[in-house]
Write a protein that holds these residues in place. Structure first.
Motif, short mmCIF file in Angstrom:
data_model
loop_
_atom_site.label_atom_id
_atom_site.label_comp_id
_atom_site.label_asym_id
_atom_site.label_seq_id
_atom_site.Cartn_x
_atom_site.Cartn_y
_atom_site.Cartn_z
N CYS A 24 -1.00 -11.88 -1.39
CA CYS A 24 -1.14 -13.18 -2.05
C CYS A 24 -0.67 -14.30 -1.13
N CYS A 77 4.93 -16.58 -6.80
CA CYS A 77 5.31 -17.16 -8.09
C CYS A 77 6.54 -16.46 -8.67
N CYS A 115 5.94 -13.38 -11.06
CA CYS A 115 4.95 -12.37 -10.65
C CYS A 115 5.59 -11.01 -10.41
#
Ligand code: SF4
Ligand code: SF4
Length: 321
Positions: free
Chosen positions: A28, A32, A35
């Motif tokens: 990714c 976040c 996450c």
């Protein structure tokens, strides 16, 4: 979907999946706060599934709907080919993305009613940018949404509600998304991943409180979350989990038992179905299930237990979504 349901019911299949959650890579471009994926799979983030393995998984699960997620699936080497091959197999595709690479990726995809970009927004600009840990991330994603709409794509959005999420901020976000012309808005409580600090997630009581308000918004926004699921998260209905409803396939294999918790990975879908003690998870006896109201566990239950009245509501919802 209706044909698929009827076929399985007529053949007496007791457990069958509805939506394949395909995670071709966990790589990714964000980190976040809420996450679980990038934390659980931090040792294998550089791995990705081959295109052949992705297609084999689609053929094994045989679901009418495919959600391509991750990680950020726009970082997957074969993303456009995967979408094209899945469309040729007659699948309806939701492609989940954080939107950062959306605008520049659009020329590699073709708009069709069977393909929907599903872009992640967790609040208005200042809130979203803090959650994803990237200033400017909200604007970039919103520009991607507008560019996708301008090219004729279907675009939905996905909002996760956390403990600190303010319902009024979510209303402002939905107003903005509506103005941007999105085709639908999905909203669900955050998943309580073991790998993530628990403080960010809601308990069942907290979920019910926030979703009582959200589910009362009715037609003010183009919310396409399943209406019966919204009743469940607003505490107006009780449902048991259907953990096999949305099976997850990733570079490690078929994740058992569900999208949220991992006891093991199997190498084939048949092994997942045979090897998992489904009754244990359906019973809710596992302590890790106690606060869970995740959509991919409970939405399939609606389909599994649907009576005539719910069937008409679902039909209306499907036609509007
Ligand atoms: S964009 Fe998605 S996969 Fe990436 S860190 Fe955020 S929640 Fe995780
Ligand atoms: S209740 Fe939640 S955590 Fe438990 S099996 Fe179902 S989806 Fe997984």
């Amino acid at each position: 979907m209706t044909g698929y349901l009827l076929r399985n019911k007529l053949h007496g299949v007791e457990r069958f999946p509805l939506v394949l959650m395909l995670e071709p890579t966990h790589r990714c471009n964000l980190t976040c706060a809420g996450c679980g994926r990038i934390r659980e799979y931090h040792d294998t983030l550089s791995k990705e599934m081959s295109l052949a393995d992705c297609l084999k998984s689609i053929d094994e699960a045989r679901t009418p709907v495919l959600t391509i997620t991750g990680g950020e699936p726009l970082l997957y080497t074969y993303a456009p080919q995967l979408v094209q091959e899945a469309l040729e197999r007659g699948k309806h595709i939701y492609f989940c993305t954080n939107g950062l690479l959306l605008e520049e990726s659009l020329p590699f995809f073709k708009p069709t009613p069977h393909f929907t970009w599903n872009v992640h927004f967790d609040g208005t600009e200042p809130v979203h940018d803090v959650i994803i840990g990237k200033p400017g991330g909200f604007r970039k994603a919103l520009e991607g949404v507008k560019a996708a709409k301008a090219r004729g794509f279907r675009v939905s959005t996905n909002t996760t509600v956390y403990r600190d999420s303010s319902v009024s901020d979510i209303a402002k976000l939905f107003e903005q998304l509506k103005k941007a012309g999105v085709d639908g808005i999905l909203v669900a409580p955050g998943f309580s991943y073991e790998e993530v600090v628990k403080d960010v997630f809601l308990t069942r009581n907290e979920i019910v409180k926030k979703f009582r308000e959200i589910s009362s918004w009715g037609r003010s926004f183009p919310i396409i979350s399943n209406p019966i699921y919204l009743e469940f998260v607003a505490g107006k209905r009780s449902l048991k989990c259907t953990p096999w409803g949305n099976p997850t396939r990733n570079p490690q294999g078929w994740k058992s038992p569900c999208y949220l918790i991992t006891d093991t990975h199997y190498s084939t879908f048949a092994e997942l179905m045979e090897g998992t003690d489904w009754d244990h998870y359906v019973s809710g006896a596992d302590p890790r299930c106690s606060q869970c109201m995740v959509h991919c566990g409970f939405e399939p239950t609606i389909v599994r237990q649907m009576g005539l009245q719910d069937m008409f509501r679902m039909l209306r919802w499907n036609l509007n979504a």
